[in-house]
Design a protein around this motif. Structure first.
Motif, PDB file in Angstrom:
ATOM      1  N   THR A   9       0.880  -1.294  -0.041  1.00 50.36           N
ATOM      2  CA  THR A   9      -0.150   0.001  -0.157  1.00 50.36           C
ATOM      3  C   THR A   9       0.949   1.391   0.079  1.00 50.36           C
ATOM      4  O   THR A   9       2.231   1.151   0.518  1.00 50.36           O
ATOM      5  N   CYS A  10       0.544   2.148  -0.580  1.00 46.20           N
ATOM      6  CA  CYS A  10       1.333   3.358  -0.880  1.00 46.20           C
ATOM      7  C   CYS A  10       0.368   4.772  -0.660  1.00 46.20           C
ATOM      8  O   CYS A  10      -0.528   4.943  -1.194  1.00 46.20           O
ATOM      9  N   TYR A  64      -4.030  17.146  -0.445  1.00 41.83           N
ATOM     10  CA  TYR A  64      -4.732  15.965  -0.815  1.00 41.83           C
ATOM     11  C   TYR A  64      -3.894  14.901  -0.253  1.00 41.83           C
ATOM     12  O   TYR A  64      -2.672  14.650  -0.555  1.00 41.83           O
ATOM     13  N   GLU A  65      -4.360  13.852   0.447  1.00 46.04           N
ATOM     14  CA  GLU A  65      -3.849  12.677   1.055  1.00 46.04           C
ATOM     15  C   GLU A  65      -4.431  11.852   0.119  1.00 46.04           C
ATOM     16  O   GLU A  65      -5.501  11.377  -0.090  1.00 46.04           O
ATOM     17  N   LEU A  66      -3.424  10.929  -0.394  1.00 45.71           N
ATOM     18  CA  LEU A  66      -3.897   9.745  -1.476  1.00 45.71           C
ATOM     19  C   LEU A  66      -3.381   8.498  -0.941  1.00 45.71           C
ATOM     20  O   LEU A  66      -2.272   8.415  -0.216  1.00 45.71           O
ATOM     21  N   LYS A  67      -3.916   7.344  -1.224  1.00 50.92           N
ATOM     22  CA  LYS A  67      -3.774   6.027  -0.952  1.00 50.92           C
ATOM     23  C   LYS A  67      -3.973   5.185  -2.014  1.00 50.92           C
ATOM     24  O   LYS A  67      -4.907   5.120  -2.591  1.00 50.92           O
ATOM     25  N   TYR A  68      -2.957   4.428  -2.302  1.00 52.27           N
ATOM     26  CA  TYR A  68      -3.125   3.450  -3.430  1.00 52.27           C
ATOM     27  C   TYR A  68      -2.824   2.016  -2.712  1.00 52.27           C
ATOM     28  O   TYR A  68      -1.976   1.782  -2.003  1.00 52.27           O
ATOM     29  N   ILE A  75      -7.626   3.228  -5.472  1.00 48.18           N
ATOM     30  CA  ILE A  75      -7.300   4.623  -5.202  1.00 48.18           C
ATOM     31  C   ILE A  75      -8.300   5.321  -4.439  1.00 48.18           C
ATOM     32  O   ILE A  75      -9.275   5.449  -4.773  1.00 48.18           O
ATOM     33  N   GLN A  76      -7.582   5.894  -3.249  1.00 49.03           N
ATOM     34  CA  GLN A  76      -8.537   6.888  -2.634  1.00 49.03           C
ATOM     35  C   GLN A  76      -7.961   7.938  -2.291  1.00 49.03           C
ATOM     36  O   GLN A  76      -6.640   8.551  -2.112  1.00 49.03           O
ATOM     37  N   VAL A  77      -8.748   8.907  -1.976  1.00 52.22           N
ATOM     38  CA  VAL A  77      -8.270  10.424  -1.660  1.00 52.22           C
ATOM     39  C   VAL A  77      -9.145  10.838  -0.281  1.00 52.22           C
ATOM     40  O   VAL A  77     -10.037  10.684  -0.188  1.00 52.22           O
ATOM     41  N   LYS A  78      -8.233  11.482   0.536  1.00 52.75           N
ATOM     42  CA  LYS A  78      -9.034  11.809   1.654  1.00 52.75           C
ATOM     43  C   LYS A  78      -9.435  13.334   1.630  1.00 52.75           C
ATOM     44  O   LYS A  78      -8.840  14.278   1.385  1.00 52.75           O
ATOM     45  N   VAL A  79     -10.791  13.532   1.784  1.00 53.67           N
ATOM     46  CA  VAL A  79     -11.589  14.875   1.780  1.00 53.67           C
ATOM     47  C   VAL A  79     -12.165  14.917   3.300  1.00 53.67           C
ATOM     48  O   VAL A  79     -12.710  14.431   3.606  1.00 53.67           O
ATOM     49  N   LEU A  80     -11.329  16.142   3.781  1.00 50.25           N
ATOM     50  CA  LEU A  80     -11.944  16.402   5.275  1.00 50.25           C
ATOM     51  C   LEU A  80     -11.531  15.343   5.831  1.00 50.25           C
ATOM     52  O   LEU A  80     -10.227  15.123   6.265  1.00 50.25           O
ATOM     53  N   SER A  98     -13.219   6.815  -2.560  1.00 53.06           N
ATOM     54  CA  SER A  98     -12.730   6.092  -3.683  1.00 53.06           C
ATOM     55  C   SER A  98     -12.597   6.778  -5.202  1.00 53.06           C
ATOM     56  O   SER A  98     -13.745   7.470  -5.433  1.00 53.06           O
ATOM     57  N   ILE A  99     -11.586   7.106  -5.678  1.00 53.03           N
ATOM     58  CA  ILE A  99     -11.430   7.644  -7.232  1.00 53.03           C
ATOM     59  C   ILE A  99     -12.103   6.447  -7.843  1.00 53.03           C
ATOM     60  O   ILE A  99     -11.430   5.356  -8.267  1.00 53.03           O
ATOM     61  N   THR A 100     -13.294   6.771  -8.862  1.00 50.57           N
ATOM     62  CA  THR A 100     -13.689   5.969  -9.585  1.00 50.57           C
ATOM     63  C   THR A 100     -13.607   5.876 -11.042  1.00 50.57           C
ATOM     64  O   THR A 100     -13.761   4.878 -11.882  1.00 50.57           O
ATOM     65  N   GLU A 101     -13.041   7.149 -11.595  1.00 56.76           N
ATOM     66  CA  GLU A 101     -12.752   7.402 -12.830  1.00 56.76           C
ATOM     67  C   GLU A 101     -12.110   8.528 -13.099  1.00 56.76           C
ATOM     68  O   GLU A 101     -12.165   9.519 -12.259  1.00 56.76           O
ATOM     69  N   VAL A 102     -11.260   8.633 -14.135  1.00 55.41           N
ATOM     70  CA  VAL A 102     -10.579   9.649 -14.579  1.00 55.41           C
ATOM     71  C   VAL A 102     -10.744  10.085 -16.199  1.00 55.41           C
ATOM     72  O   VAL A 102     -10.691   8.862 -16.893  1.00 55.41           O
ATOM     73  N   ILE A 103     -11.108  11.226 -16.514  1.00 59.13           N
ATOM     74  CA  ILE A 103     -11.422  11.450 -17.552  1.00 59.13           C
ATOM     75  C   ILE A 103     -10.281  12.489 -18.166  1.00 59.13           C
ATOM     76  O   ILE A 103     -10.217  13.643 -17.398  1.00 59.13           O
TER      77      ILE A 103
END
Length: 173
Positions: A76-77, A84-88, A107-112, A117-122
């Motif tokens: 885990t990374c 933004y705190e990110l977790k892979y 892939i997750q991002v901490k919001v507050l 979970s990041i579900t899509e990138v376009i």
């Protein structure tokens, strides 16, 4: 001329097995993708910058016919970039198409105080839109030209946190 002598005809079962073997070997090749490319180069082939993945990808699988992929990290990374705190997770999965990563998992991002979970990138020209389901945020593609490092993001020096030389800090009044 043929592949067999007329006195020993190929049985229909042997012929069927030969065809199945050919189809299976073709499928295995497409699942492994182009074996000479790294996961970062595959991202570029689909018009994405390499910085969507942290440094340290150990391997990946890609089914080029469906776009389904799995990317593997040693562990885990986590890291922070700006606020933004990110977790892979050690395995990231999804579907890749030109300018679109969908069905993402891992892939997750901490919001507050919530991990989303990041579900899509376009990709839309020079912007990347990151979706967490109910919300999305846009960032310039240029923010992702470099791969972050697990543990320290872009604030690293040879894999360690960058040390700040307080004697060189300039304060303005």
């Amino acid at each position: 001329m043929g592949f067999h002598s007329p006195s020993k005809p190929i049985s229909s079962m042997a012929f069927l097995c030969a065809i199945l073997l050919f189809i299976l070997s073709s499928s295995i090749h497409s699942v492994s993708g182009t074996t000479n490319l790294t996961a970062y180069e595959v991202l570029q082939e689909y018009d994405f910058p390499i910085g969507l993945l942290p440094k340290g990808v150990t391997s990946y699988e890609l089914d080029s016919s469906t776009g389904k992929f799995s990317v593997y990290l040693n562990a885990t990374c986590t890291f922070t970039i700006d606020s933004y705190e990110l977790k892979y997770k050690s395995t990231i999965t999804g579907v890749i198409k030109k300018d679109e990563l969908s069905s993402l998992s891992g892939i997750q991002v901490k919001v507050l105080f919530l991990w989303l979970s990041i579900t899509e990138v376009i990709r839309d020209n020079d912007e990347l839109e990151f979706s967490v389901g109910i919300a999305s945020a846009n960032f310039p593609v240029s923010n992702f030209y470099e791969c972050p490092t697990c543990g320290c993001g872009f604030d690293c020096d040879d894999g360690n946190f960058r040390k700040i030389d307080m004697d060189r800090v300039v304060y303005s009044s």
